[in-house]
Design a protein around this motif. Structure first.
Motif, PDB file in Angstrom:
ATOM      1  N   THR A  29     -10.864   4.929 -64.950  1.00 27.30           N
ATOM      2  CA  THR A  29     -10.596   5.359 -66.324  1.00 27.30           C
ATOM      3  C   THR A  29      -9.368   6.258 -66.332  1.00 27.30           C
ATOM      4  N   GLY A  30      -9.341   7.198 -65.414  1.00 32.60           N
ATOM      5  CA  GLY A  30      -8.170   8.069 -65.305  1.00 32.60           C
ATOM      6  C   GLY A  30      -6.916   7.253 -65.045  1.00 32.60           C
ATOM      7  N   PHE A  31      -7.040   6.235 -64.232  1.00 37.01           N
ATOM      8  CA  PHE A  31      -5.860   5.445 -63.890  1.00 37.01           C
ATOM      9  C   PHE A  31      -5.373   4.614 -65.077  1.00 37.01           C
ATOM     10  N   PHE A  32      -6.285   3.964 -65.768  1.00 37.28           N
ATOM     11  CA  PHE A  32      -5.886   3.149 -66.933  1.00 37.28           C
ATOM     12  C   PHE A  32      -5.221   4.013 -67.999  1.00 37.28           C
ATOM     13  N   ARG A  33      -5.661   5.266 -68.106  1.00 40.60           N
ATOM     14  CA  ARG A  33      -5.067   6.150 -69.117  1.00 40.60           C
ATOM     15  C   ARG A  33      -3.599   6.411 -68.838  1.00 40.60           C
ATOM     16  N   THR A  34      -3.219   6.386 -67.553  1.00 41.81           N
ATOM     17  CA  THR A  34      -1.836   6.710 -67.232  1.00 41.81           C
ATOM     18  C   THR A  34      -0.898   5.532 -67.471  1.00 41.81           C
ATOM     19  N   LEU A  35      -1.443   4.327 -67.655  1.00 37.38           N
ATOM     20  CA  LEU A  35      -0.569   3.156 -67.817  1.00 37.38           C
ATOM     21  C   LEU A  35       0.022   3.132 -69.221  1.00 37.38           C
ATOM     22  N   PRO A  36       1.256   2.650 -69.352  1.00 38.36           N
ATOM     23  CA  PRO A  36       1.875   2.590 -70.675  1.00 38.36           C
ATOM     24  C   PRO A  36       1.167   1.572 -71.563  1.00 38.36           C
ATOM     25  N   THR A  37       1.134   1.856 -72.858  1.00 39.57           N
ATOM     26  CA  THR A  37       0.431   0.969 -73.788  1.00 39.57           C
ATOM     27  C   THR A  37       1.330  -0.139 -74.304  1.00 39.57           C
ATOM     28  N   SER A  38       2.636   0.031 -74.166  1.00 42.86           N
ATOM     29  CA  SER A  38       3.560  -0.866 -74.882  1.00 42.86           C
ATOM     30  C   SER A  38       3.423  -2.317 -74.441  1.00 42.86           C
ATOM     31  N   VAL A  39       3.208  -2.532 -73.133  1.00 42.57           N
ATOM     32  CA  VAL A  39       3.148  -3.914 -72.642  1.00 42.57           C
ATOM     33  C   VAL A  39       1.982  -4.658 -73.275  1.00 42.57           C
ATOM     34  N   ALA A  40       0.826  -4.004 -73.259  1.00 45.45           N
ATOM     35  CA  ALA A  40      -0.357  -4.646 -73.824  1.00 45.45           C
ATOM     36  C   ALA A  40      -0.158  -4.904 -75.313  1.00 45.45           C
ATOM     37  N   GLU A  41       0.461  -3.940 -76.017  1.00 42.04           N
ATOM     38  CA  GLU A  41       0.677  -4.121 -77.455  1.00 42.04           C
ATOM     39  C   GLU A  41       1.590  -5.316 -77.712  1.00 42.04           C
ATOM     40  N   ALA A  42       2.643  -5.402 -76.918  1.00 37.58           N
ATOM     41  CA  ALA A  42       3.569  -6.532 -77.083  1.00 37.58           C
ATOM     42  C   ALA A  42       2.842  -7.848 -76.872  1.00 37.58           C
ATOM     43  N   ALA A  43       1.961  -7.875 -75.872  1.00 43.21           N
ATOM     44  CA  ALA A  43       1.235  -9.103 -75.581  1.00 43.21           C
ATOM     45  C   ALA A  43       0.330  -9.486 -76.743  1.00 43.21           C
ATOM     46  N   VAL A  44      -0.316  -8.474 -77.343  1.00 38.80           N
ATOM     47  CA  VAL A  44      -1.206  -8.762 -78.466  1.00 38.80           C
ATOM     48  C   VAL A  44      -0.395  -9.328 -79.621  1.00 38.80           C
ATOM     49  N   ILE A  45       0.771  -8.741 -79.882  1.00 42.50           N
ATOM     50  CA  ILE A  45       1.623  -9.233 -80.967  1.00 42.50           C
ATOM     51  C   ILE A  45       2.024 -10.684 -80.707  1.00 42.50           C
ATOM     52  N   ASP A  46       2.247 -10.997 -79.422  1.00 44.56           N
ATOM     53  CA  ASP A  46       2.610 -12.369 -79.079  1.00 44.56           C
ATOM     54  C   ASP A  46       1.415 -13.298 -79.068  1.00 44.56           C
ATOM     55  N   GLY A 106      -7.115 -12.102 -72.080  1.00 45.53           N
ATOM     56  CA  GLY A 106      -5.811 -12.283 -71.457  1.00 45.53           C
ATOM     57  C   GLY A 106      -5.138 -10.954 -71.191  1.00 45.53           C
ATOM     58  N   VAL A 107      -5.216 -10.050 -72.160  1.00 44.98           N
ATOM     59  CA  VAL A 107      -4.617  -8.723 -71.965  1.00 44.98           C
ATOM     60  C   VAL A 107      -5.243  -8.065 -70.751  1.00 44.98           C
ATOM     61  N   PHE A 108      -6.556  -8.143 -70.649  1.00 43.10           N
ATOM     62  CA  PHE A 108      -7.242  -7.472 -69.560  1.00 43.10           C
ATOM     63  C   PHE A 108      -6.899  -8.086 -68.208  1.00 43.10           C
ATOM     64  N   PHE A 109      -7.093  -9.419 -68.119  1.00 44.10           N
ATOM     65  CA  PHE A 109      -6.957 -10.039 -66.798  1.00 44.10           C
ATOM     66  C   PHE A 109      -5.502 -10.254 -66.396  1.00 44.10           C
ATOM     67  N   ARG A 110      -4.637 -10.549 -67.397  1.00 44.58           N
ATOM     68  CA  ARG A 110      -3.278 -10.913 -67.000  1.00 44.58           C
ATOM     69  C   ARG A 110      -2.305  -9.757 -67.104  1.00 44.58           C
ATOM     70  N   ILE A 111      -2.660  -8.711 -67.835  1.00 46.54           N
ATOM     71  CA  ILE A 111      -1.707  -7.605 -67.979  1.00 46.54           C
ATOM     72  C   ILE A 111      -2.236  -6.309 -67.397  1.00 46.54           C
ATOM     73  N   MET A 112      -3.426  -5.905 -67.863  1.00 45.03           N
ATOM     74  CA  MET A 112      -3.900  -4.588 -67.442  1.00 45.03           C
ATOM     75  C   MET A 112      -4.276  -4.570 -65.959  1.00 45.03           C
ATOM     76  N   LEU A 113      -5.003  -5.588 -65.500  1.00 47.44           N
ATOM     77  CA  LEU A 113      -5.422  -5.579 -64.094  1.00 47.44           C
ATOM     78  C   LEU A 113      -4.234  -5.581 -63.136  1.00 47.44           C
ATOM     79  N   PRO A 114      -3.252  -6.461 -63.338  1.00 46.05           N
ATOM     80  CA  PRO A 114      -2.088  -6.395 -62.435  1.00 46.05           C
ATOM     81  C   PRO A 114      -1.379  -5.048 -62.491  1.00 46.05           C
ATOM     82  N   MET A 115      -1.302  -4.450 -63.693  1.00 46.75           N
ATOM     83  CA  MET A 115      -0.623  -3.159 -63.782  1.00 46.75           C
ATOM     84  C   MET A 115      -1.409  -2.072 -63.052  1.00 46.75           C
ATOM     85  N   ALA A 116      -2.708  -2.223 -63.045  1.00 47.03           N
ATOM     86  CA  ALA A 116      -3.555  -1.182 -62.438  1.00 47.03           C
ATOM     87  C   ALA A 116      -3.756  -1.405 -60.950  1.00 47.03           C
TER      88      ALA A 116
END
Lengths: 331, 315
Positions: B196-213, B219-229
């Motif tokens: 939880t502490g680690f996910f909080r430190t990740l930037p939100t912009s990438v996930a937001e961009a993905a949602v807009i797309d 997909g956000v979780f498995f393809r964006i957040m997990l690799p970033m974390a």
């Protein structure tokens, strides 16, 4: 209102009933919440079943006289129902004032054990971290060697110690060479306690060292430079810059160290087994003995010791947190 | 302040070498921005003392383990007659005997199955929960989060008696799924707290961009957040692996079938049997086999362990 909640969030568990103010928000972004709950649900379920429920059951068990003779069990096709009954606080009263008077000596020894071990591990860990943080030759090698006791599984290291400390074993051999007394480390009460503390310190200091090393590296160099400009002696720099800078780390690892040492089952149990002198058992190994080490197995007494341990730790953690917060504010 | 007064006293030895430098501090201060000044002589003395002190401690830390390692190659007679000498011939057959005759091989495989299963489950469930706890505001968020924090400080054995009965009622005593589930349950609080502490430190912009797309939540979780974390996941996986491999109390209580024994139990049983079988060198070989994977992992990933520890504690 409640109808809406039930209709919309059937997946939600009872114990997480939203406060009224949140219902509006719940309704607005229902999709997201539903997703979040589903993502959390497996974890919450596993923990509720395997941590939460046993804990509640354990507390209830302490008010009964359950043991291995009166708990319901199934033998072949026959099912024998539970026959234990409620006894109120009898277990606790017996433990503290009972004829065996078992708890108090174990309790005292547990406190001594925790205090001595934590002081030793934190002290050594901090000292070694400060040394390792200097620019010296062979730093990487030292660090690798010093971390070994932590990197190797506890059961392996403690077994090695057990064999090293056995009567006429390797340690006695060394002591004999130096013409020092060779106590029987694994059967003499006092020597057992010394051995347990030494082995636990040996097992525990690398974690402290690594933690403090991380903390030291996070202290900005400018602070030392400024202190130096002001003419601070090395000792002053240590007490005025290093120690305050380590406070976030030290307050956490001290608490962890105390909890872990208090509950250090592995070292005591693996070093001495269930044999040896009884007085070396700390509360957790004593609770284990009540449960598994005797016939009939005393479930209720064992659980009561467990609850006493948990209460001590919870109360202690509460005081400790408050004390850290107050000191942090004062500094 | 009291918490800071105890460590220096016990850390006394290390301040010795440095406390002789105040006399030289003018020259040191004159030499510019070095953090720790001192004359050449006193610095050399300090370094010597540091080296000596570290050397002694490193020796104390390593010798018992090296002793066990060397003992694994000895014969029984050598073990008792000359515990501190090197073996006359290096007996690799001790390992073969331990692996086959003493069943260490079986215990090893059991341990691998349980630890790998529990680790996979812990990481999957833990990262899912940590992700939503860190990134979503939802009713119950705080309750769940603090339940995890409480669970982290909560020691395993306190619920041991009822846990035994829960597992028994689920008919999972002495079974892989039972051990995997219990291991997972007791690793989750730390995992969720850390991640939880680690996910909080990740930037939100990438996930937001993905949602807009038009990316789905999964997909956000498995393809964006997990690799970033990934760095955080690796650290916590290492910690969990070490913790699970070390686990002794849980299998001791929940696993009484000798063919399902884990390494820790198997070695304990072997140690007891040696009273009769008198094959201590096989026991030492077993200890080495049990330690190898963990030490190898540690040596390969030492840096990640260190940073993971710092990140986890400083947050």
């Amino acid at each position: 209102m409640t109808v809406a909640v039930q209709g919309r969030a059937r997946k939600e568990r009872r114990d997480r009933e939203p406060r009224p103010g949140l219902i509006a928000r719940l309704r607005r972004s229902y999709d997201q919440h539903w997703y979040a709950w589903v993502m959390c649900a497996p974890v919450v379920l596993v923990l509720a079943a395997l941590v939460g429920y046993p804990l509640v059951q354990g507390v209830l068990l302490t008010f009964t006289n359950a043991n291995s003779l009166n708990v319901g069990r199934t033998i072949g096709v026959n099912h024998i129902p539970d026959t234990y009954s409620w006894v109120g606080f009898k277990n606790y009263v017996d433990l503290i004032t009972g004829p065996d008077n078992q708890l108090v000596p174990h309790f005292v020894w547990t406190i001594v054990w925790t205090a001595v071990c934590v002081v030793l591990t934190v002290g050594t860990g901090l000292g070694l971290a400060v040394l390792l943080n200097r620019r010296i030759r062979g730093r990487a090698v030292y660090r690798m060697l010093l971390v070994l006791p932590w990197a190797v599984p506890t059961f392996v290291t403690v077994f090695s110690w057990r064999l090293l400390l056995s009567d006429g074993g390797a340690v006695d051999g060394l002591l004999g060479l130096l013409h020092l007394p060779q106590p029987s480390w694994l059967s003499d009460p006092l020597a057992m306690k010394v051995a347990a503390i030494l082995v636990n310190t040996w097992v525990g200091f690398p974690f402290m060292m690594l933690s403090f090393l991380g903390g030291l590296q996070s202290i900005p160099n400018e602070l030392y430079e400024a202190a130096e400009m002001d003419g601070a002696t090395p000792w002053q720099r240590f007490t005025q810059v290093t120690l305050p800078g380590l406070r976030p780390v030290s307050s956490t690892v001290m608490l962890l160290g105390i909890i872990w040492t208090f509950n250090q089952f592995n070292v005591i149990y693996l070093l001495f087994g269930s044999g040896g002198d009884d007085s070396v058992q700390i509360l957790v190994t004593y609770a284990y003995q009540l449960f598994f080490g005797q016939m009939p197995q005393d479930y209720a007494g064992s659980a009561a010791v467990g609850v006493i341990c948990l209460s001590i730790l919870v109360v202690f953690t509460g005081f400790y947190r408050r004390w850290v917060a107050r000191n942090g504010a004062a500094a | 302040m009291t918490d800071t007064t105890t460590p220096p006293r016990s850390a006394g030895p290390d301040t010795g070498p440095r406390s002789d430098s105040p006399g030289d501090s003018p020259s040191g201060a004159g030499s510019g921005g070095r953090p720790r000044p001192g004359g050449r002589l006193s610095r050399r003395l300090g370094t010597g003392a540091t080296q000596g002190f570290l050397g002694v401690w490193a020796l104390l830390a390593a010798v018992p383990l090296l002793w066990a390692l060397v003992s694994a190659f000895k014969t029984n007679n050598e073990l008792f007659a000359s515990p501190w000498k090197l073996p006359a011939t290096w007996h690799f057959d001790n390992f073969v005997r331990a692996w086959t005759k003493a069943d260490i091989g079986e215990y090893f495989l059991n341990t691998v199955v349980v630890v790998v299963g529990a680790l996979a489950l812990t990481m999957l469930l833990g990262s899912m929960a940590a992700y939503v706890l860190a990134r979503f505001r939802f009713p119950g968020n705080r309750v769940v989060y603090y339940a995890f924090v409480a669970g982290m400080t909560f020691p395993v054995f306190l619920a041991l008696v009822p846990l035994f009965f829960v597992v028994k009622n689920l008919n999972l005593l002495s079974s892989y799924p039972g051990l995997i589930l219990v291991y997972t349950a007791y690793a989750l609080p730390f995992t969720v707290f850390f991640l939880t502490g680690f996910f909080r430190t990740l930037p939100t912009s990438v996930a937001e961009a993905a949602v807009i797309d038009g990316c789905s939540q999964e997909g956000v979780f498995f393809r964006i957040m997990l690799p970033m974390a990934k760095p955080g996941l690796v650290s916590v996986a290492i910690f969990n692996f070490l913790g699970m491999w070390n686990q002794y109390l849980l299998p001791l209580v929940l696993n009484s079938d000798q063919h399902k024994y884990l390494l820790s139990q198997g070695l304990a049983a072997l140690a007891v049997q040696q009273g009769y079988a008198n094959d201590w060198s096989a026991l030492f070989a077993g200890l080495v086999i049990a330690a190898l994977p963990v030490v190898a992992l540690y040596l390969a990933l030492a840096k990640k362990v260190q940073t993971g520890l710092s990140v986890g504690l400083l947050k």
